[in-house]
Design a protein around this motif. Structure first.
Motif, PDB file in Angstrom:
ATOM      1  N   TYR A  26       0.830  -1.209   0.000  1.00 28.65           N
ATOM      2  CA  TYR A  26       0.000   0.000   0.000  1.00 28.65           C
ATOM      3  C   TYR A  26       0.867   1.262   0.000  1.00 28.65           C
ATOM      4  O   TYR A  26       0.616   2.209  -0.753  1.00 28.65           O
ATOM      5  CB  TYR A  26      -0.912  -0.012   1.226  1.00 28.65           C
ATOM      6  N   ARG A  29       2.450   1.770  -3.418  1.00 28.90           N
ATOM      7  CA  ARG A  29       1.500   2.312  -4.396  1.00 28.90           C
ATOM      8  C   ARG A  29       1.258   3.795  -4.161  1.00 28.90           C
ATOM      9  O   ARG A  29       1.117   4.560  -5.119  1.00 28.90           O
ATOM     10  CB  ARG A  29       0.192   1.523  -4.332  1.00 28.90           C
ATOM     11  N   ARG A  30       1.224   4.210  -2.901  1.00 36.80           N
ATOM     12  CA  ARG A  30       1.067   5.636  -2.599  1.00 36.80           C
ATOM     13  C   ARG A  30       2.261   6.437  -3.093  1.00 36.80           C
ATOM     14  O   ARG A  30       2.131   7.620  -3.423  1.00 36.80           O
ATOM     15  CB  ARG A  30       0.908   5.842  -1.092  1.00 36.80           C
ATOM     16  N   LYS A  32       3.704   5.772  -5.799  1.00 35.07           N
ATOM     17  CA  LYS A  32       3.686   5.557  -7.256  1.00 35.07           C
ATOM     18  C   LYS A  32       4.723   4.533  -7.701  1.00 35.07           C
ATOM     19  O   LYS A  32       5.353   4.669  -8.743  1.00 35.07           O
ATOM     20  CB  LYS A  32       3.850   6.883  -8.004  1.00 35.07           C
ATOM     21  N   GLN A  33       4.901   3.519  -6.881  1.00 33.21           N
ATOM     22  CA  GLN A  33       5.753   2.388  -7.207  1.00 33.21           C
ATOM     23  C   GLN A  33       4.889   1.132  -7.279  1.00 33.21           C
ATOM     24  O   GLN A  33       3.789   1.099  -6.716  1.00 33.21           O
ATOM     25  CB  GLN A  33       6.861   2.206  -6.169  1.00 33.21           C
ATOM     26  N   PRO A  34       5.326   0.098  -7.984  1.00 25.30           N
ATOM     27  CA  PRO A  34       4.533  -1.133  -8.049  1.00 25.30           C
ATOM     28  C   PRO A  34       4.276  -1.727  -6.665  1.00 25.30           C
ATOM     29  O   PRO A  34       5.134  -1.680  -5.784  1.00 25.30           O
ATOM     30  CB  PRO A  34       5.414  -2.073  -8.897  1.00 25.30           C
ATOM     31  N   TYR A  35       3.087  -2.284  -6.489  1.00 30.11           N
ATOM     32  CA  TYR A  35       2.685  -2.894  -5.223  1.00 30.11           C
ATOM     33  C   TYR A  35       3.690  -3.953  -4.793  1.00 30.11           C
ATOM     34  O   TYR A  35       4.017  -4.090  -3.614  1.00 30.11           O
ATOM     35  CB  TYR A  35       1.299  -3.524  -5.413  1.00 30.11           C
ATOM     36  N   GLU A 163      -0.972   1.483 -15.251  1.00 31.01           N
ATOM     37  CA  GLU A 163      -1.034   2.646 -14.368  1.00 31.01           C
ATOM     38  C   GLU A 163      -0.602   3.928 -15.073  1.00 31.01           C
ATOM     39  O   GLU A 163      -1.016   5.022 -14.684  1.00 31.01           O
ATOM     40  CB  GLU A 163      -0.156   2.392 -13.134  1.00 31.01           C
TER      41      GLU A 163
END
Length: 433
Positions: A26, A29-30, A32-35, A163
């Motif tokens: 999480y 992703r915040r 802006k990187q892959p989960y 994305e």
């Protein structure tokens, strides 16, 4: 440790793994990187590199040696489900009218890094010996060094393309198509490497290779039609069908493991032979639960992999090797892919975007490294170096895409009113075949 105590430890460790890994995903992703980057980072943090160094007593209490086999079992199960979905979704028909560009990019993105990695393994044997490798590297070790640099992670690349709203653009389609083809080439070469360097060495590798080829032929010629008749023609209840297919993938993985390959090849093969629906489309009632199960349980794989990552054991030679390997991995992948895309007819900015996307490694790299480490093709320090290389190259993808976009804007001289994608190229839809 008593059975009750082992169960208690396993349940507690599982709770920590799931919460920490998905929380890490999480946060990633915040940012802006892959989960998957957040999950991998959390897995390494729960290993000896961070938790084991800062609080060794806590690490030993949370992850006692006795629960190791159970965690490894969960990790292998999650891999089988994940790769079953990857194989099922692999469709080279997406090449369409961009086949020439995609094939050229795939071949260049495999051959150039492969040659660079294998060449460096031969040239810098003394430095690799300092990292725990044998003085005289086997053929499998040399080839695996090349494979480690040539891999592109299709699942992570696909997520980045989606994305960044590149799914229906020329560079997005070419990159995803080329990565799918490169995966097929890379897994094939890796299979040969493991046949030569891993598994049951009491059986000669030519015999194991023949048995493996026979198993592949059996799966393609006999098993696929049988699956179509049993599972699709009868319209079996979705839950039962899912259970049978996962069981089928586990059985296929068991066979390839017994042949000296790895469970990953059996799981991938099971997904590849799995028949699609009548019009060649994916069955959402199958894809969705496969993704849900694998995404839930993959953190166990990251934690098990992280237990073999030992940052504290890295010396100056290791850090220098990490820097060199990362630069080599990025430059050979981006350079070869960009040049091939240009030769395939793409303009300069689209070609740059393809090159950057092909440098993404992520989970696929980690799976291959784990297989090589288990087969004895990597020492623990070199395994640690390559894991961090995979993480670094994946983290660099998004910043490099932003750089490509800015270079495209600079080339145009001024912002255009024409809609563009996140790579700075005209976002005109293309025919994906």
């Amino acid at each position: 440790m008593s059975p009750d105590a082992m169960v208690t430890h396993f349940v507690g460790a599982s709770a920590l793994i799931l919460v920490a890994a998905h929380a890490g995903g999480y946060v990633a992703r915040r940012l802006k990187q892959p989960y998957i980057v957040g999950q991998l980072t959390a897995g390494i943090a729960l290993g000896p590199s961070l938790l084991g160094s800062l609080a060794p007593g806590v690490h030993k209490a949370l992850f006692p040696r006795e629960i190791g086999p159970a965690l490894t079992g969960f990790a292998q199960f999650s891999l089988v489900v994940f790769l079953l979905a990857v194989g099922y979704e692999l469709d080279l028909k997406v090449l369409g009218d961009r086949a020439r560009s995609a094939v050229g990019v795939a071949l260049a993105a495999f051959v150039v890094p492969m040659a660079a990695g294998s060449g460096c393994a031969l040239l810098f044997g003394d430095q690799l010996h300092d990292l725990g490798m044998p003085r005289h590297l086997s053929v499998g070790m040399v080839v695996f060094a090349g494979v480690a640099l040539s891999i592109t992670a299709v699942p992570v690349l696909t997520a980045i393309v989606r994305e960044n709203e590149l799914s229906r653009t020329v560079p997005g389609v070419v990159a995803v198509s080329a990565a799918g083809l490169l995966d097929a080439i890379g897994w094939t070469v890796l299979a040969g490497t493991l046949l030569d360097g891993g598994g049951d060495q009491s059986v000669a590798w030519p015999l194991r290779a023949m048995l493996a080829l026979g198993f592949v032929a059996l799966m393609l010629v006999a098993v696929r039609p049988l699956l179509r008749r049993l599972l699709w023609s009868t319209r079996m209840e979705p839950t039962l069908r899912l259970a049978l297919l996962i069981g089928f993938a586990l059985g296929s993985a068991w066979v390839t493991q017994a042949l000296g390959l790895h469970v990953i090849f059996g799981a991938l093969l099971a997904g590849v032979v799995l028949p699609r629906e009548e019009r060649g489309t994916l069955d959402p009632d199958l894809v969705r639960p496969l993704h849900d199960v694998s995404s839930l349980l993959l953190p166990f794989f990251f934690v098990v992999s992280g237990q073999s990552v030992a940052v504290a054991g890295l010396d100056a030679t290791s850090w220098l090797t990490l820097l060199v390997v990362t630069v080599l991995a990025v430059t050979t992948k981006i350079g070869s892919s960009t040049a091939a895309a240009r030769l395939g007819g793409l303009d300069r900015n689209d070609a740059r975007t393809v090159g950057v996307l092909m440098s993404t490694r992520g989970l696929t790299e980690l799976i291959a490294l784990n297989a090589g480490f288990q087969a004895g093709l990597l020492s623990k320090p070199l395994y640690t170096v390559l894991v961090f290389m995979a993480l670094a190259t994946t983290l660099l993808t998004q910043p490099l895409l932003i750089l490509v976009r800015r270079l495209a804007e600079k080339d145009r001289g001024a912002p255009s009113d024409e809609p563009t994608d996140d790579a700075g190229t005209p976002a005109a839809p293309v025919d994906v075949g």
